[in-house]
Enzyme design. Structure first.
Site, PDB file in Angstrom:
ATOM      1  N   ILE A   9       0.811  -1.216   0.000  1.00  0.00           N
ATOM      2  CA  ILE A   9       0.000   0.000   0.000  1.00  0.00           C
ATOM      3  C   ILE A   9       0.843   1.263   0.000  1.00  0.00           C
ATOM      4  CG2 ILE A   9      -2.040  -1.045   1.064  1.00  0.00           C
ATOM      5  CD1 ILE A   9      -1.094  -0.023   3.760  1.00  0.00           C
ATOM      6  N   GLY A  10       2.159   1.110  -0.044  1.00  0.00           N
ATOM      7  CA  GLY A  10       3.011   2.292  -0.075  1.00  0.00           C
ATOM      8  C   GLY A  10       4.476   1.933  -0.010  1.00  0.00           C
ATOM      9  N   GLY A  12       8.164   4.025   1.234  1.00  0.00           N
ATOM     10  CA  GLY A  12       8.864   5.217   1.684  1.00  0.00           C
ATOM     11  C   GLY A  12      10.314   5.205   1.254  1.00  0.00           C
ATOM     12  N   PHE A  14      12.826   4.636   3.114  1.00  0.00           N
ATOM     13  CA  PHE A  14      13.636   3.619   3.794  1.00  0.00           C
ATOM     14  C   PHE A  14      12.837   2.381   4.179  1.00  0.00           C
ATOM     15  CE2 PHE A  14      11.909   6.466   6.965  1.00  0.00           C
ATOM     16  CZ  PHE A  14      11.459   5.627   7.962  1.00  0.00           C
ATOM     17  N   SER A  15      11.579   2.310   3.785  1.00  0.00           N
ATOM     18  CA  SER A  15      10.773   1.148   4.163  1.00  0.00           C
ATOM     19  C   SER A  15       9.652   0.935   3.158  1.00  0.00           C
ATOM     20  CB  SER A  15      10.175   1.342   5.568  1.00  0.00           C
ATOM     21  OG  SER A  15       9.284   2.439   5.575  1.00  0.00           O
ATOM     22  N   THR A  16       9.062  -0.243   3.219  1.00  0.00           N
ATOM     23  CA  THR A  16       7.878  -0.544   2.421  1.00  0.00           C
ATOM     24  C   THR A  16       6.688  -0.689   3.369  1.00  0.00           C
ATOM     25  OG1 THR A  16       8.314  -2.914   2.533  1.00  0.00           O
ATOM     26  CG2 THR A  16       9.216  -1.711   0.641  1.00  0.00           C
ATOM     27  N   VAL A  17       5.487  -0.477   2.844  1.00  0.00           N
ATOM     28  CA  VAL A  17       4.276  -0.559   3.665  1.00  0.00           C
ATOM     29  C   VAL A  17       3.303  -1.530   3.009  1.00  0.00           C
ATOM     30  CG1 VAL A  17       2.438   0.717   4.825  1.00  0.00           C
ATOM     31  CG2 VAL A  17       4.606   1.872   4.309  1.00  0.00           C
ATOM     32  N   LYS A  33       5.067  -1.595   8.346  1.00  0.00           N
ATOM     33  CA  LYS A  33       6.227  -0.969   7.704  1.00  0.00           C
ATOM     34  C   LYS A  33       7.421  -1.882   7.922  1.00  0.00           C
ATOM     35  CE  LYS A  33       6.738   3.516   8.209  1.00  0.00           C
ATOM     36  NZ  LYS A  33       6.828   4.866   8.843  1.00  0.00           N
ATOM     37  N   ASP A 127       8.892  15.976  10.803  1.00  0.00           N
ATOM     38  CA  ASP A 127       8.628  15.674   9.392  1.00  0.00           C
ATOM     39  C   ASP A 127       7.133  15.799   9.083  1.00  0.00           C
ATOM     40  OD1 ASP A 127       9.345  15.088   6.789  1.00  0.00           O
ATOM     41  OD2 ASP A 127       9.308  12.919   7.076  1.00  0.00           O
TER      42      ASP A 127
END
Length: 351
Positions: A9-10, A12, A14-17, A33, A127
């Site tokens: 679903i996303g 970033g 430094f990470s995947t979701v 995440k 952020d």
């Protein structure tokens, strides 16, 4: 908590979701995440910060973290509350590039409440941006992505002070650019940038295609230039932004002060529960049964909430001083002349 990785679903920096589907049906659907275990410092920081912050209705919930081995890779996983509406950034894009000021005001109020809580707990998010504000089915929003969050007032080593850049350049405050200061006032500056983006669909800083990050940071940190406040906004909204865009962080308004600003304090909404009580599937017996209901489609796909100011702008309330007789009201109903539905005094609901 046992879970199975679902669809992506996303993604970033430094990470995947992914969706995280619990093996027990009684558990809620979650988002997970994930990143490489040996590069998991930001996710671990996010978990620690969320645990210290505790429960707040304006902040994404954390259900803990774990490790897994998938396709030969050891991963660190952070389990979070799932937001079915996606990000506020996506909502802006899907709404034609901008939101009505009333919607932007409502979202800003929720974000401010979250920031007040975060700052009172001694943290700065560092952020704040529309991509990190998530939407829920009730039309409310919550602050997410605490990977860069930090304790306010923490001293950095000389080495950290020289190289650390937290956050997204377009949302960075002057003190972050000039002094590497990342405390609660930087979140307020970023909130102002987010509000401008909500109502215009464009970043608060108007950057030319040939511009680079260095030139942007010079504009933010050097001189007296401020983000341009959109002229189409109400006077209250303009004044609100002027309290966010203050170069000196000591003079910038806090979340507490901004929650009492007229732009926010005068905002009222109808909750989802109140909307459901209106029973749209059944025909009302009396038009005056719903004094705050407005039959106008919302421009936001996630919400049909309207402020009192919007309702007032759609009706001529000056006619409230006029009190026609019952015969005159019946004559209006039986003719082509429109009846003044805003007048409800002395009417009785008949079943």
């Amino acid at each position: 908590m046992d879970w199975v990785r679902g669809d992506s679903i996303g993604c970033g920096s430094f990470s995947t979701v992914n969706l995280a589907i619990p093996t027990k049906t009684s558990s809620p659907l979650m988002a997970v995440k994930s990143c490489d275990l040996f590069d998991s410092s930001l996710l671990e920081n996010e978990k620690d910060v969320l645990n210290q912050l505790g429960n707040c209705e304006h902040i994404i919930k954390c259900f803990g973290g774990d490790q897994s081995v998938e396709n030969g890779q050891r991963l660190y996983n952070l389990l979070l509350e799932y937001a079915p509406g996606g990000s506020l950034s996506r909502l802006v894009k899907n709404s034609g590039g901008c939101l009505p000021e009333s919607d932007a005001r409502r979202y800003t109020k929720s974000i401010l409440k979250g920031l007040r809580y975060i700052h009172a707990k001694g943290f700065a998010h560092c952020d704040i941006k529309l991509q990190n504000i998530l939407l829920f089915e009730d039309g409310d929003v919550k602050i997410a992505d605490f990977g860069l969050a930090k304790k306010t007032g923490e001293e950095q080593s000389d080495e950290q002070g020289r190289v650390e850049i937290r956050g997204t350049p377009l949302y960075m405050s002057p003190e972050s650019v000039n002094e590497n200061e990342y405390d609660s006032p930087c979140d307020i500056w970023a909130l102002g940038c987010g509000l401008v983006e909500m109502v215009t669909g464009k970043p608060a800083w108007n950057c030319k295609p040939e511009s680079n990050i260095a030139s942007l940071l010079i504009r933010i940190g050097v001189g007296d230039e401020l983000p341009e406040i959109p002229q189409e906004l109400s006077q209250e909204a303009k004044d609100f932004l002027s309290k966010c865009f203050v170069k000196d962080p000591r003079k910038r308004w806090t979340a507490d002060l901004l929650l009492n600003h007229p732009f926010i304090a005068n905002e009222t909404t109808v909750t989802l529960k109140e909307k459901e009580q209106l029973s749209p599937s059944s025909s009302p017996r009396c038009p005056f049964e719903f004094p705050e209901w407005v039959s106008v489609p919302s421009s936001s796909p996630k919400s049909e909430l309207w402020s009192n100011k919007e309702v007032e702008s759609r009706f001529d309330w000056s006619s409230l001083s006029y009190s026609p007789s019952p015969a005159e009201r019946l004559r209006q109903l039986g003719s082509d002349e429109g009846c003044n539905w805003s007048f409800s005094e002395s009417w009785v609901t008949v079943r």
